[in-house]
Write a protein that holds these residues in place. Sequence first.
Motif, short mmCIF file in Angstrom:
data_model
loop_
_atom_site.label_atom_id
_atom_site.label_comp_id
_atom_site.label_asym_id
_atom_site.label_seq_id
_atom_site.Cartn_x
_atom_site.Cartn_y
_atom_site.Cartn_z
N ARG A 11 -20.41 -5.58 -6.68
CA ARG A 11 -21.45 -4.84 -7.42
C ARG A 11 -21.29 -3.34 -7.19
N ARG A 12 -20.05 -2.88 -7.32
CA ARG A 12 -19.76 -1.47 -7.10
C ARG A 12 -18.93 -0.95 -8.24
N ALA A 13 -19.05 0.32 -8.48
CA ALA A 13 -18.20 0.98 -9.47
C ALA A 13 -16.87 1.33 -8.81
N PRO A 14 -15.80 1.50 -9.58
CA PRO A 14 -14.52 1.90 -9.00
C PRO A 14 -14.64 3.21 -8.23
N VAL A 15 -13.88 3.29 -7.16
CA VAL A 15 -13.88 4.47 -6.31
C VAL A 15 -12.96 5.52 -6.91
N PRO A 16 -13.46 6.76 -7.13
CA PRO A 16 -12.58 7.81 -7.59
C PRO A 16 -11.46 8.03 -6.58
N GLY A 17 -10.28 8.32 -7.07
CA GLY A 17 -9.16 8.56 -6.19
C GLY A 17 -8.39 7.32 -5.80
N SER A 18 -8.75 6.16 -6.36
CA SER A 18 -7.98 4.94 -6.10
C SER A 18 -6.55 5.16 -6.57
N PRO A 19 -5.55 4.65 -5.86
CA PRO A 19 -4.18 4.84 -6.31
C PRO A 19 -3.86 4.10 -7.60
N LEU A 20 -4.73 3.22 -8.03
CA LEU A 20 -4.52 2.49 -9.26
C LEU A 20 -5.32 3.12 -10.38
N GLY A 21 -4.76 3.12 -11.56
CA GLY A 21 -5.40 3.75 -12.70
C GLY A 21 -6.36 2.84 -13.43
N VAL A 22 -7.23 2.16 -12.72
CA VAL A 22 -8.20 1.28 -13.37
C VAL A 22 -9.60 1.68 -12.99
N LEU A 41 -0.91 5.01 -12.25
CA LEU A 41 -0.11 3.83 -11.94
C LEU A 41 -0.90 2.56 -12.24
N LEU A 42 -0.28 1.60 -12.91
CA LEU A 42 -0.92 0.32 -13.21
C LEU A 42 -0.21 -0.85 -12.55
N GLU A 43 1.11 -0.77 -12.40
CA GLU A 43 1.84 -1.87 -11.81
C GLU A 43 3.21 -1.42 -11.33
N LEU A 44 3.77 -2.22 -10.44
CA LEU A 44 5.10 -1.97 -9.89
C LEU A 44 5.95 -3.22 -10.05
N ALA A 97 0.84 -1.20 0.00
CA ALA A 97 0.00 0.00 0.00
C ALA A 97 0.87 1.26 0.00
N ALA A 98 1.93 1.24 0.79
CA ALA A 98 2.84 2.39 0.82
C ALA A 98 3.54 2.57 -0.52
N ALA A 99 3.98 1.47 -1.13
CA ALA A 99 4.65 1.54 -2.43
C ALA A 99 3.70 2.05 -3.50
N LEU A 100 2.43 1.66 -3.43
CA LEU A 100 1.45 2.16 -4.39
C LEU A 100 1.33 3.67 -4.32
N GLY A 101 1.32 4.20 -3.12
CA GLY A 101 1.22 5.65 -2.96
C GLY A 101 2.41 6.36 -3.56
N VAL A 102 3.60 5.88 -3.29
CA VAL A 102 4.82 6.48 -3.83
C VAL A 102 4.85 6.30 -5.35
N GLY A 103 4.53 5.09 -5.83
CA GLY A 103 4.53 4.83 -7.26
C GLY A 103 3.54 5.70 -8.01
N ALA A 104 2.36 5.90 -7.43
CA ALA A 104 1.34 6.74 -8.07
C ALA A 104 1.83 8.18 -8.16
N ARG A 105 2.47 8.68 -7.11
CA ARG A 105 2.99 10.05 -7.14
C ARG A 105 4.13 10.17 -8.15
N LEU A 106 4.98 9.16 -8.23
CA LEU A 106 6.09 9.18 -9.18
C LEU A 106 5.58 9.16 -10.62
#
Length: 142
Positions: free
Chosen positions: A131-142, A75-78, A57-66
């Motif tokens: 049965r939910r739509a993606p949450v805006p602001g997710s650190p992943l670009g999906v 960000l899609l993958e690390l 989770a921490a790496a996702l945050g840094v990766g998304a900012r980078l």
Amino acid sequence: MSPVLDSAALPDIMGELKEVRARLPQLTGVLLATVDGLVIAHDADGVEPEGVAALTAAALGVGARLAEATGQGALLELLSRGERGYTATYAAGAFLVLTLFTGPDVNVGLLHFEARRAGSRIAALADAQLRRAPVPGSPLGV
């Protein structure tokens, strides 16, 4: 806030984790977690799943900012490479991430192919169950 998966989805998710391990014999473990670090399922020896999920989770945050700061988009993958192998994290929908641990001799192209396919299948299972739509602001670009 993390999604809550019903335990009925876990057998299918564990099946996907076992399938990706079967297709990539160099895998030493797999972990499925929420983007904020909660373990959903794992099949990994020698790692502490909760700690790895929190680090992911921490790496996702840094990766998304980078990725954003360098103009690479969402960000899609690390992928990280250590002396003894790789740790690779892939989106599995907007809520979940699939992290794989491999030995040093893995075919990285095949790793990407199989992990992306497994991530898509897990996302379909999770999205159908949630049965939910993606949450805006997710650190992943999906």
